[in-house]
Design an enzyme around this catalytic site. Sequence first.
Site, PDB file in Angstrom:
ATOM      1  N   HIS A 145       0.815  -1.286  -0.065  1.00 15.73           N
ATOM      2  CA  HIS A 145      -0.004  -0.057   0.143  1.00 15.73           C
ATOM      3  C   HIS A 145       0.836   1.211   0.121  1.00 15.73           C
ATOM      4  O   HIS A 145       0.534   2.088  -0.624  1.00 15.73           O
ATOM      5  CB  HIS A 145      -0.797   0.143   1.208  1.00 15.73           C
ATOM      6  CG  HIS A 145      -1.803   1.090   1.304  1.00 15.73           C
ATOM      7  ND1 HIS A 145      -3.089   1.240   0.545  1.00 15.73           N
ATOM      8  CD2 HIS A 145      -1.813   2.236   2.235  1.00 15.73           C
ATOM      9  CE1 HIS A 145      -3.530   2.395   0.948  1.00 15.73           C
ATOM     10  NE2 HIS A 145      -2.930   3.007   1.800  1.00 15.73           N
ATOM     11  N   GLU A 165      -1.973  -5.345  -4.685  1.00 15.56           N
ATOM     12  CA  GLU A 165      -2.647  -4.938  -3.338  1.00 15.56           C
ATOM     13  C   GLU A 165      -3.752  -5.691  -3.206  1.00 15.56           C
ATOM     14  O   GLU A 165      -4.335  -5.936  -2.079  1.00 15.56           O
ATOM     15  CB  GLU A 165      -2.715  -3.591  -3.088  1.00 15.56           C
ATOM     16  CG  GLU A 165      -3.061  -2.951  -1.797  1.00 15.56           C
ATOM     17  CD  GLU A 165      -3.290  -1.266  -1.862  1.00 15.56           C
ATOM     18  OE1 GLU A 165      -2.886  -0.637  -1.019  1.00 15.56           O
ATOM     19  OE2 GLU A 165      -3.713  -0.842  -2.925  1.00 15.56           O
ATOM     20  N   ASN A 197      -6.060  11.669   3.860  1.00 12.02           N
ATOM     21  CA  ASN A 197      -7.663  11.764   4.352  1.00 12.02           C
ATOM     22  C   ASN A 197      -8.091  12.801   4.460  1.00 12.02           C
ATOM     23  O   ASN A 197      -9.855  12.981   4.289  1.00 12.02           O
ATOM     24  CB  ASN A 197      -7.200  11.033   5.764  1.00 12.02           C
ATOM     25  CG  ASN A 197      -8.374  10.249   6.328  1.00 12.02           C
ATOM     26  OD1 ASN A 197      -8.932   9.202   5.500  1.00 12.02           O
ATOM     27  ND2 ASN A 197      -9.142  10.821   7.622  1.00 12.02           N
TER      28      ASN A 197
END
Length: 795
Positions: free
Chosen positions: A47, A69, A377
């Site tokens: 990741h 992944e 995020n």
Amino acid sequence: MDEFQEILQDFLVESFELVEKLDEDLVELESNPEDLELLNGIFRVAHTVKGASSFLNFDVLTHLTHHMEDVLNRARHGELTITPDVMDVILESVDLMKALLEKIRDTSSDDGIDVSACVARLDKITGGSGEVETPVAVAPVVEEETPATDTADEDEIDYDSMSPEEVEAEIERLLSERQEEDRKKREAKIAAGEAVPEMPKAEDEEESKEEPKEEAPKKAAPAPTPAPTVQKQTKKEEPKAAAPAKKAPAQVEQTIRVDVKRLDHLMNLIGELVLAKNRLIKINDDVEERYEGEEFLEELNQVVSIVSLVTTDLQIAVMKTRMLPIGKVFNKFPRMIRDLSRELNKKIELVISGEDTELDKSIVEEIGDPLVHIIRNSCDHGIESPEERVAKGKPETGTIALKAYNEGNQIVIQIDDDGKGLDPEMLKNKSLEKGIITEKEADSMSDKEAYTLIFRPGFSTAAQVTNVSGRGVGMDVVKTNIEKLNGMIDIDSEVGKGTSMKLKIPLTLAIIQALLVGVQEEYYAIPLASVLETVRISKDEIYTVEGKSVMRLRDEVLSLVHIGDIFEVERILDASEHAYVVVLGLGTSKLGLIVDTLVGQEEIVIKSLGDYLKGIEGIAGATIRGDGGVTLIVDVVALMDIAKNVKVSALSEDQNSAVSKEKTKPSDYVVMIVDDSKTDRLIMRKALEPMGITLVEAGDGQEALNILKAGDYNFDAMLIDIEMPRMDGYSLASEIKKYNRYKNLPLIAVTSRTSKSDRMRGVESGMVEYITKPYSADYLASVVQRNVNFKSEFL
């Protein structure tokens, strides 16, 4: 671009290290496919490589790692079993990753390597058709220079036969040609949407006028080895163009590269030197007391002072060699924000401040990855789309502020965004859906606690899995890495207004200033950065509110907890009417920690407790004191959490228990009989029952110890047999004497072992009387009466 090359080098160093680790872990996973923790670690590595490669626009590498992944993600969720055939494909993809990284290292591009076959196999493993479109890599900048290099061999120019005027004209022509090439490169980059540094326009225009563009194609080939002056001038232009990775920098830096292991070793040696300095100062103090007035003391003091001063200067110097500006981490985020804003179709502005703030190199390396995940995020989940922002009355462009500043012996990295904020109810509902928390936990959870749910493994609010988010691993990595650094995370958020996240990290992980405190015979070191003040109060100033101890400190009420209650140190309070309180501060929280003694301030070297003892709640590590003893270092963050659940009164209850109750009748005396023989216990009971005292029986040492720990009785004496299963009498006596409250408890040995060595061993283990079998009932009763101070009126 120098900045791009610096980021690229960091990416390559980190990626090669991660891929090596990945290779090693995959081999281990093949032999142990049920190891979920190992599988999670492999997934996070893939990741991270994928995320970093996507920032730098290495599309082929990102494409490969994204499918790899997916396979690992299904495996860790139990949807796929890692068979040898599956592992073959995964290992092949790792080999391709290595080849791509080597290609990037050599050419600054990841084209030229076909990954389509491997990606198709990875897609089939996850249930796809295998028909996956492979992205086309952007051609590297180096290729633009290839035609000039190729033609250089075809048409050599003889500089030796040129006149000075012709050489000057050739220099001008080469400069003009270089500038024209640079201009085309910049235009190509601008067309591709990449950021390009501005070049001085006026200078370009003047040179263009002096040397028309038509002249460039007349002689298509510049010489492969131009004159020295041409090299210097050309190199001055190169940093402004996107130079390939293999080119050397224009200036020779007055620095040398040092292996990090050497710096770490040097820091460890300095740590040992600091411990030796502390020991030397302590010995010097002892010698001064013992040989007061001796002539050699003055000379000894001078030597000790010089050693102390030089050690401190050396320590500061070595720590500075390991310090790096945090701007080294911050530099990669502007590019990242631009890429994410294009990918997410959002308008985002990044504001950076405090990039000159310095901290230890080891921390700089560890902090990069958590910041990447936090900022991604904020971009994906925090900042709204332009349409949403306008509808809410916000500016169309969202802002993410990244700043760093010092706060005591810590560095604070603050990430603020003006997005939609965190909705605690939505976070609780998502966690309930995914089975991360129970309904009972959700009901009792405060908003502040709900914010921390984003750090739970597997938690994600994304509707679908994308390159940016949705797998629920990013924020989990943040928490793990920050805890590794002994740091803390503080989140504040308001729905509709935005979120503020603070990472508080120590400046260095090696040497700190600490306050040494004592409780009974134990010593603890409290990091001085967390100590606000120390106060001495009388016990009358301590009050109990809702089962908790508090005191009034000036204009505020301060919660109190005894350090002995935190670490379960058995204690008997002395008759002193005063107590020492260490006032701890963490963010906006304060706590009063009651200790028995204040030893003083000392510079300590943090030592790991090792694998066997690591993870003990409330303990951050250990250090060696000046007198050679080992002291535990308090983890203030964990200590404050533990203190919330301590509801006993810090002093009053122990004070009451310390006062022995007045004996008003014979049954107030309590004696325990410990013997594995039921017959022997019955004989002792028959001998003591006429006294009217309370008798408690135990079948062996372990049972007796459990009864003592339960605390249901206040024993006045114990009769102990020596030969017993599970735990013999000597071991029991030694264990009992470890507890402060039982140090004065009379232990009477009742045994058939009569040798002198047995008696000596009994005395050493803490026995006060030694009765040998057989014995008379009257003798046993008189020994017990004497040791429990039995009142004569009860006879």
